[in-house]
Each structure stands twice: as structure tokens, then as C-alpha cells.
Scaffold this active site. Sequence first.
Site, mmCIF file in Angstrom:
data_model
loop_
_atom_site.group_PDB
_atom_site.id
_atom_site.type_symbol
_atom_site.label_atom_id
_atom_site.label_comp_id
_atom_site.label_asym_id
_atom_site.label_seq_id
_atom_site.Cartn_x
_atom_site.Cartn_y
_atom_site.Cartn_z
ATOM 1 N N ASN A 7 0.858 -1.183 0.000
ATOM 2 C CA ASN A 7 0.000 0.000 0.000
ATOM 3 C C ASN A 7 0.903 1.246 0.000
ATOM 4 O OD1 ASN A 7 -1.394 2.285 1.101
ATOM 5 N ND2 ASN A 7 -3.033 0.938 1.753
ATOM 6 N N HIS A 10 1.043 6.225 1.879
ATOM 7 C CA HIS A 10 1.811 7.179 2.674
ATOM 8 C C HIS A 10 2.941 7.847 1.908
ATOM 9 C CE1 HIS A 10 -0.823 6.825 5.845
ATOM 10 N NE2 HIS A 10 -0.525 5.586 6.175
ATOM 11 N N HIS A 43 -5.716 3.622 -1.378
ATOM 12 C CA HIS A 43 -7.029 3.967 -0.844
ATOM 13 C C HIS A 43 -7.370 5.371 -1.328
ATOM 14 C CE1 HIS A 43 -9.715 4.279 3.043
ATOM 15 N NE2 HIS A 43 -10.363 4.614 1.943
ATOM 16 N N ARG A 45 -9.525 8.147 -0.822
ATOM 17 C CA ARG A 45 -10.481 8.576 0.210
ATOM 18 C C ARG A 45 -11.337 9.710 -0.313
ATOM 19 N NH1 ARG A 45 -8.515 6.520 5.538
ATOM 20 N NH2 ARG A 45 -10.304 7.579 6.406
ATOM 21 N N ARG A 49 -7.078 12.916 0.945
ATOM 22 C CA ARG A 49 -5.982 13.403 1.808
ATOM 23 C C ARG A 49 -4.622 12.893 1.354
ATOM 24 N NH1 ARG A 49 -7.077 10.104 7.365
ATOM 25 N NH2 ARG A 49 -9.145 11.029 7.114
ATOM 26 N N GLU A 70 -8.762 0.419 -2.630
ATOM 27 C CA GLU A 70 -9.583 0.484 -1.404
ATOM 28 C C GLU A 70 -10.469 1.704 -1.503
ATOM 29 O OE1 GLU A 70 -7.494 0.777 2.241
ATOM 30 O OE2 GLU A 70 -6.174 -0.872 1.732
ATOM 31 N N THR A 101 -8.063 3.576 8.494
ATOM 32 C CA THR A 101 -9.286 2.792 8.596
ATOM 33 C C THR A 101 -9.329 2.107 9.954
ATOM 34 O OG1 THR A 101 -8.935 2.374 6.258
ATOM 35 C CG2 THR A 101 -10.704 1.152 7.318
ATOM 36 N N GLU A 151 -10.923 -9.340 3.408
ATOM 37 C CA GLU A 151 -9.633 -8.946 3.969
ATOM 38 C C GLU A 151 -9.826 -8.880 5.467
ATOM 39 O OE1 GLU A 151 -7.439 -5.596 2.346
ATOM 40 O OE2 GLU A 151 -6.423 -5.343 4.270
ATOM 41 N N HIS A 191 -3.532 -4.564 7.935
ATOM 42 C CA HIS A 191 -3.597 -3.489 8.920
ATOM 43 C C HIS A 191 -2.646 -3.760 10.066
ATOM 44 C CE1 HIS A 191 -5.051 0.179 10.611
ATOM 45 N NE2 HIS A 191 -5.742 0.364 9.505
HETATM 46 N N1 PXP Z 1 -5.803 -2.956 4.466
HETATM 47 C C1 PXP Z 1 -6.709 -1.960 4.577
HETATM 48 C C2 PXP Z 1 -8.116 -2.250 4.213
HETATM 49 C C3 PXP Z 1 -6.322 -0.672 5.018
HETATM 50 O O1 PXP Z 1 -7.234 0.309 5.125
HETATM 51 C C4 PXP Z 1 -4.962 -0.448 5.317
HETATM 52 C C5 PXP Z 1 -4.524 0.922 5.753
HETATM 53 O O2 PXP Z 1 -4.543 1.790 4.678
HETATM 54 C C6 PXP Z 1 -4.059 -1.508 5.159
HETATM 55 C C7 PXP Z 1 -4.504 -2.755 4.765
HETATM 56 C C8 PXP Z 1 -2.600 -1.334 5.434
HETATM 57 O O3 PXP Z 1 -2.417 -1.101 6.786
HETATM 58 P P1 PXP Z 1 -0.997 -0.613 7.305
HETATM 59 O O4 PXP Z 1 -0.728 0.699 6.638
HETATM 60 O O5 PXP Z 1 -1.162 -0.516 8.771
HETATM 61 O O6 PXP Z 1 -0.013 -1.658 6.856
#
Ligand code: PXP
Length: 238
Positions: A7, A10, A43, A45, A49, A70, A101, A151, A191
Site C-alpha cells: 500500500n 503514505h 485507498h 479517500r 488526503r 480500497e 481505517t 480482507e 492493517h
Molecule cells: N488494508 C486496509 C483495508 C487498510 O485500510 C490499510 C490501511 O490503509 C491496510 C490494509 C494497510 O495497513 P498498514 O498501513 O497498517 O499496513
Amino acid sequence: MARVAINVDHVATVRQARLAGEPDPVTAAALAELAGAQGIVVHLREDRRHIQDRDVEVLRRTVKTKLNLEMAATDEMIRIALAIKPDVVTLVPEKRQELTTEGGLDVMLYEDSLRAPIKMLHDGGIAVSLFINPDPKPIKTAHRLEADYVEIHTGSFAEARTFSKRQEEFDRVVTSARLARKLGLGVHAGHGIDYQNVFWLRGLAEIEEFSIGHAVIARAVLVGMERAVREMIELVKG
Ligand code: PXP
């Protein structure tokens, strides 16, 4: 071995802090794929953001593995998904105030209203994953809703501060993953997965994909720091 999907939200968070062009999450996604990532997750949003519409559009054209978008199950997002056609859409709950999330989608409460969006995505040739808490009820509901994947939210597992709590949360993940597989659902997990806690999860045969963001981006910043500073010092030296 489970697939690792990265992901890159960030990377966009850093870019948006300056409303600049860099760092580009598209470049980060390409590098992640070069390093062996088997999927890219973003994601989009409602408040934009971090990830922007342009990012998803360019990623659709450049991601060579699998693009997992996402998003919340809103009309706007469904329209965007149907236009862009990611390989997978992961439906997540979304609150404006949250940092990330916070919980799984309440698929029991929203079962009726999720039916139409899921069908529209399926009709558009997009696989659907539902981000759910590690409990039997949402998994059975996801199965009734004909989702392709669940998930499993690993946040409570990741945040557990004592061994017994971690074991308890791990057991919930295991039981959920087994039930989902038994029902024929594909199983993703995500997550809070990091370089320490992934050892617990990596042996679970039911989990076919990990979705990992924060830990990898945080580490990338640190392992890249020395090189970035050295390069700047060289330039200043001339
Ligand atoms: N899965 C989902 C559905 C999420 O919303 C997130 C956070 O954006 C992640 C996985 C990844 O989580 P993390 O950034 O804590 O690895």
C-alpha cells in the site's frame, strides 16, 4: 507463500504535505514491483488526503501485477472504480476524522445496501473484497453477498500489547481465515502488519495475500535516509 501487496498511500501523504509532485506513489509502486511486490494497493479517500484521482488513473496504466483499490461503497467511488477498472476493489468503512481505517466494514448492518454496489463492480469485471473484522458473522455475510475475498482486519492483533492478548487476537484471525476458506472466499489480511508481527501470520496457509503499507513506507524512509543525505552532501561539495 502468501502474496505481498504494498500500500503506497503514505508516499502520497508525504507528497500532499507540500502539495508537491514528489514523492510520486506511482514511482514507489513501480519500485515495489521491481522488489517483488505482487500487488499494489491504494485507498482513494473521499477527502483525497493522500491518493489523488490522477494516481489511480496512472497506476491503472502502469501496475504490472494487480491493482487493488480500497474505497468506500459510495456512488462517487463506484463510478470511479467502474471507469478505472482496478483488478480488485476492497470496500472499507470511511470516517473523515480517522487517521486510518479504524475497523472492519459493518457488513451485517449494511448487507442490503452493499448488494447493489457489489453487483455493479462484478458486472464491471472487478473482483470484490470486503474488509471485515475477524469474526464469523461478517465472514458469513460476505459469503452471502457473494464477495470474492475478505480482507481480515489484523489491527487488533497488531496492537495487542501482551502476549496473551496477541495470542487471543491471533486465534481470532486463524479461525476467521479458516471459516472464510471453508466458505470458498479468498483471504487477504491487513492493517498493522510489521517486521515483527508478520512472523505470526506468515505460516497461515489460508491467507493468500498480505496488504502492508505503513511499516514498509516507514522503513523505506529510514533505510533510504543515509543515501539521500550523502547524495545531497556530495552535491553541496560540488
Ligand atoms: N488494508 C486496509 C483495508 C487498510 O485500510 C490499510 C490501511 O490503509 C491496510 C490494509 C494497510 O495497513 P498498514 O498501513 O497498517 O499496513
